[in-house]
Design an enzyme around this catalytic site. Structure first.
Site, mmCIF file in Angstrom:
data_model
loop_
_atom_site.group_PDB
_atom_site.id
_atom_site.type_symbol
_atom_site.label_atom_id
_atom_site.label_comp_id
_atom_site.label_asym_id
_atom_site.label_seq_id
_atom_site.Cartn_x
_atom_site.Cartn_y
_atom_site.Cartn_z
ATOM 1 N N MET A 279 0.821 -1.205 0.000
ATOM 2 C CA MET A 279 0.000 0.000 0.000
ATOM 3 C C MET A 279 0.862 1.264 0.000
ATOM 4 O O MET A 279 0.448 2.303 -0.485
ATOM 5 C CB MET A 279 -0.934 0.002 1.217
ATOM 6 C CG MET A 279 -2.088 -0.993 1.098
ATOM 7 S SD MET A 279 -3.280 -0.796 2.416
ATOM 8 C CE MET A 279 -2.391 -1.498 3.792
ATOM 9 N N CYS A 280 2.032 1.192 0.566
ATOM 10 C CA CYS A 280 2.934 2.340 0.594
ATOM 11 C C CYS A 280 4.003 2.169 -0.486
ATOM 12 O O CYS A 280 4.397 1.045 -0.803
ATOM 13 C CB CYS A 280 3.608 2.477 1.955
ATOM 14 S SG CYS A 280 2.444 2.746 3.311
#
Length: 683
Positions: free
Chosen positions: A540-541
């Site tokens: 997600m990052c």
């Protein structure tokens, strides 16, 4: 008899002069220190009345210059006298201090003298010299004026009755007549002759001295000049050179001169003009050799030395910023790239899709290049992990759930430089493989329309998002609208920066057909689909080395700048990859280069090896992002076509023919006769 004392000129510089000199220095002069012609003006002397004593206080004998002084067709205000001058601006303060002032001054004095002897023209009698150094970083201007005036030996003396009101020598009708003649003259006369006889009072330019006074007795001959002095006892500086002019050209008739110091701009009951008779020894040397000259202006301390004008405290800080922010770029053009078109870059409107790490660094670099319109689009808010990696955010922006990234980034740009035209839009970009619920269709349609309008209003679009499928919609819209599209994506220690090629139907201005370059999706035969669902935290990052984003962002902006400076613009051909391998950083040996060098198609950076790889990718006729099939479907069906792409993962492969390619691939694999027993025996 008392020696005549002359009121020296005082320089009066309008702030607009320094602003114009700044622009001239940056845009025209650059490193040249050649002397330039400029103009100034002066008018009749002014005085003010002291409220307490009621006495008249004479103001300075001013010569004024302003921004209009650089105009070739300079025209002073009504009633003012134009003066020609020479400006010499130095590049450093040391050069300014070390300049040989004596040589400069004598050169101007010699010019005045030779011009007088050869032409008998009085236009240069009040010639001035101005030397300057402009410190453009601090807005300090060092300057020194010189008003060359010839020294008379012996000195001129004033008759016993001294200077007196002109009305004691001339009747009111005569003064009114002089005023009317001056007003009616086609050009303002700095010096003129006055003759009184039975027919009245008339005037003529000083150049007509030998004929104008032929039948006039000396008692009725008057030499006059527009006097910038208001001092009752001291005539203005222009009289010095006027007397020198008369002595060298008419020595037999000018040992005694009736002088009218004209100081009246309007007809009035109390005339301000002064009259006096000045005399010089008849035995004075009659020679045509140039006499000594004086005239350097004194500084406020009363000493011979330069003055300083510090404009920074009085200037609007925003105006200071406007003039200073592009200084580095203009200095670059001075020394290295005279053909650099800064206006083309500054007027390019840039749309940044993504206000994260890449978006922040791209925006800052765009500002460094002088771009003045930057718009952000982002759907997220500032989180606590952002400020250390994303330079447009601070800790306070994370509080209370976080500010919208796009709006916050735009506001921060204005704090950095108030002259920037920045705005932010909180907008979610619909993506293929991410179905739109029926209740959200109208909102999605509105979002798409807003995105279309924003892309249409900008010249360059940067795709700086953190997923593959989020780049699809702006890729299609950008290609359909013929916009410059720059893509940047990050890995752990690698990055991709590329420019999308032009549409197949687009024609280069020069008519030269170059191989069409691909877009972000031309390299992949797999249609964009959902890559965001069920991601782990590291997915997600954007997990990347901290220094990679600034490198990639700067590379993306430099690619745009190079593209804008290329003569073919968005149609510029990419240099062949092999030709790029051993260039050694040299410019100018590739016919495809522009002012800033090569304009590659794709740059793949590898931070682990600290190297970049140039790649050229051809456009793919079945591309889901830029093929004519997709673009025509978008133009014909609009949002309905997009909605199918969002909701159905099979739509884009079927539309472009990729599904048939998949089938052909599967059929080819199935047609292979695999010998499974032989493979097992090999192990």
């Amino acid at each position: 008899m008392p020696i005549v004392q002359f009121a020296p000129f005082s320089s009066l510089i309008q702030p607009s002069f320094w602003h114009e000199l700044t622009n001239l220095k940056i845009d025209v002069l650059r490193l040249s220190d050649e002397a330039l012609p400029i103009s100034g003006s002066y008018s009749t002397g002014k005085s003010v009345k002291d409220r307490e004593t009621g006495q008249e206080i004479a103001l300075g004998c001013n010569l004024s210059i302003g921004s209009e002084s650089f105009d070739k067709g300079f025209k002073p205000s009504q009633g003012s006298i134009a003066v020609l001058g020479t400006l010499k601006n130095y590049n450093t303060i040391d050069e300014f201090k070390a300049a040989d002032k004596t040589v400069l001054f004598n050169r101007e004095a010699e010019r005045i003298w030779e011009h007088t002897l050869k032409t008998r023209d009085t236009s240069l009698l009040t010639q001035f010299l101005l030397i300057t150094f402009a410190d453009l970083k601090k807005y300090k201007y060092y300057y020194w004026f010189a008003f060359p005036a010839f020294v008379s030996k012996p000195a001129w003396e004033i008759a016993e009755d001294g200077w007196k009101d002109a009305s004691s020598e001339f009747s009111s009708d005569a003064l009114i007549s002089i005023h009317s003649h001056l007003r009616a003259h086609p050009a303002p006369l700095p010096f003129f002759l006055v003759r009184s006889d039975a027919t009245g009072t008339t005037i003529s330019p000083v150049e007509a001295y030998s004929t104008f006074f032929e039948t006039t007795p000396s008692s009725s001959q008057t030499i006059a000049f527009v006097d910038p002095s208001a001092n009752p006892a001291n005539p203005g500086w222009p009289l010095r050179n006027l007397l020198a002019y008369l002595r060298v050209l008419y020595p037999n008739s000018t040992s005694s001169v009736r002088v009218l110091c004209w100081r009246d701009t309007d007809i009035q009951t109390t005339w301000k003009s002064r009259f006096g008779v000045v005399e010089i020894s008849a035995a004075a040397s009659e020679t045509s050799s140039r006499p000594a000259a004086v005239g350097w202006e004194k500084n406020p301390q009363g000493k011979l030395g330069p003055r300083v004008a510090d404009l920074a405290p009085m200037m609007d800080p925003e105006r200071l910023a406007n003039q200073a922010v592009d200084l580095n770029l203009k200095l670059m053009r001075w020394r290295i790239l005279p053909s650099l078109d800064l206006e083309k870059i500054s007027t390019t409107k840039c749309l940044l899709l993504g206000a994260g790490t890449l978006g922040c660094y791209v925006a800052r670099t765009l500002m460094g290049w002088g771009v003045r319109t930057i718009t952000f689009i982002d759907s997220s808010r500032v989180s606590f992990s952002n400020p250390v990696r994303q330079p447009l955010f601070e800790f306070e922006d994370c509080l209370n759930g976080g500010k919208p990234k796009a709006e916050c980034a735009a506001a921060r740009l204005k704090k950095i430089y108030p002259g920037i035209n920045s705005s932010g839009h909180m907008l979610s970009i619909p993506m293929p493989g991410h179905p739109i619920p029926p209740a959200s269709v109208e909102q999605t349609k509105a979002d798409v329309q807003k995105l279309e309008a924003l892309i249409a209003d900008h010249d360059a679009v940067f795709l700086l998002m953190d997923s593959r499928e989020s780049r699809w919609l702006p890729t299609v819209i950008g290609a359909a609208k013929g916009k410059i599209v720059i893509n940047a994506a990050l890995g752990f220690d690698t990055f991709l920066v590329m420019r999308h090629g032009t549409r197949a139907t687009s024609t280069p201005p020069n008519g030269k057909a170059n191989p069409r370059l691909g877009c972000y999706y031309c390299n992949d035969i797999v249609a964009p689909s959902d890559s965001l669902t069920d991601r782990t935290l590291d997915q997600m990052c954007t997990v990347t080395r901290p220094g990679l984003a600034p490198v990639a962002a700067s590379t993306a902006v430099e690619l745009l700048a190079s593209l804008l400076q290329h003569p073919d613009g968005v149609h510029a051909a990419a240099p062949p990859p092999l030709q790029n391998a051993d260039r050694g950083g040299q410019q100018g040996d590739n016919e495809n280069e522009g002012v800033l060098g090569m304009v590659p198609h794709q740059l793949r950076g590898f931070l682990a090896q600290f190297r970049n790889m140039h790649i050229v990718g051809a456009a793919y006729d079945r591309c889901t992002g830029c093929s004519e099939t997709v673009l025509k479907s978008y133009e014909n069906d609009g949002f309905e076509m997009m909605l199918k792409a969002f909701n159905d993962q099979e739509f884009l492969p079927a539309l472009t023919g990729l599904d048939k390619l998949y089938d052909e691939g599967e059929a080819a694999l199935e047609s292979v006769d695999w010998d499974e027993e032989d493979e097992a025996d090999d192990f």
